[in-house]
Design a protein around this motif. Sequence first.
Motif: not given
Lengths: 278, 294
Positions: A215, A217-221, A223, A233, A247-249, A267
Amino acid sequence: MAGIDRQFMSAWKQAATHAGDSEAVQIWTQDGSYGGLDSGKLGIWGTVVGVDFDLCIADGACIDACPVDVFEWIDSPGHAASERKPFMPREPDCIVCRACEEVCPVDAVFITAPDDVEAAMAGEEFVPAPAVAEVGEAVAEIEAAEAVPAAAAAAPAWEPKPDRWYKRMKASLEGLELPDTGMAKAKPLFKEVRKQTLDSLSRGKDFIALVNNDKCIGCTQCIYFCNFASIDMIGWELETRTDTFESMKALIVEDTCTGCTLCVFACPVEAITMEARA
Amino acid sequence: MTRTKPYARTIPHPLFERMIINDAMTPDEEPWQPERQHEYGYFPGCVDFMDVEVKFSHLNKGDADHASIAAAAIRLMNAAGIDPLILDMNSFKCCGHDQLWQGQLEVFEELKAHNLRRMQESGIRTLVVTCAEGYRTFAVDYDLPGHGIKVEHVTQTLRGRGLKFKSPEPVRVTFHDPCRLGRMMGEYDAPRELIQLVEGAEMVELANSREKALCCGVSSMMYCNDATKAVRRKRLDQGTDADVQIMLGGCPKCYMHMQCMLNEERMDSGEHSHSFEMLDLMQFLSACLVEEAA
């Protein structure tokens, strides 16, 4: 750094109490005298959640950071540092995640785990329970990590995005005030929804946040929300029907997660859940 | 262990969605009357409802700044001699685009009924929106034109109003067509006409543009996942291929999600494949506006 007196429970005197939601909140002053909220001299409030109201500048960071809604504003008219303070009516709810301690800009908050309160009152030396759960040898590692300069150990470094035009745009809007957005009406609603969500989550030291990789999406929120730099990440090779790319997770660092649930709230895709620690 | 963390004061996203629903289902029957009559009304929508206190601009290291889109649009409209009535959240509610497309029809119907009544009470003749999604929702799903109110995307309002723009430096820009503005409403020219007005800005088209434009990857906030991310990356790659300095958008959702991807990439140091800025068209025009001496 001049912050809250960490020995206040033994060195200061119990002066008065203020009614909280279920239990009374203790007020401590150096000489044992207390003249009320408008006296300009307030001392330290709270036992587990100790806040030096004379240092507090009403920045509000602790109120925003608290995952269990311990604080609420109380007015302190005429006080030199700020005219309202983060009162802690729901102090027994504290899960000792120390998020408020972390975010306070003037170091006015000190959290003592309920188990340590007795020792603190007696003025005994005690090792404050780490904000993090003790996971085997992890404690030693955490101590080692804390020896690293704070800046290096803290938030991951972002490369700056190009922002020449962004700055130009901001400059062009300088002095232009947005009309009232009407967001104020959302605040009580938000509190209510947040409380419902909180009650449905397991939290505290015995729990840890887990990221569902499918699930994320690596949006970094998450953090930004984590007060303990517990989220990293990491790069993943992602494969879709038409494309393969890097990409990042998110990855929760187990040792420093306090189970405070702030990342769950952050999230956008509900990829983070709270699980019992093994 | 101290850490500066100025971005945390926000209302997180899942709660925000629930708040909108909660808000929609709370009836608000109070009659409302604007202080005076306005020809134009401006609905900032999520751009202010979401952003000023809520989420993305704070989270994307503060530079996905939606509130500035609303501010820029108001500034440009004022420069064009329009004094819009700001349809803020004190009397209006979310337009309900996301709820409709997510299938929450009962929520959407509540929002629609409320906003329609308010629109009629406001007495405006033309509704201006900065958001491509809001534009489609009001024009098609609310059928405001059928209720006697014209709906315009802000680019349509601003074109042909004699505004003067001058870029402080030569710049190569491109326009990413939002689906709701372009493919759904057929408006490709208004934003391009506005960009042509900017002296010193060279407009280049992306490999896929106009009817064939690629999606930003997140339709109506339904879901973001690896596949949508691949689409988004492809779109940004086209910007790199066109060698632009700014990619412009006309929808806050494209803007937000492109920013998100750009932001994520920056967690790695070293070479970045997308070294341009993502801005909303309103923000860019505000930076280039030549103010007439009064």
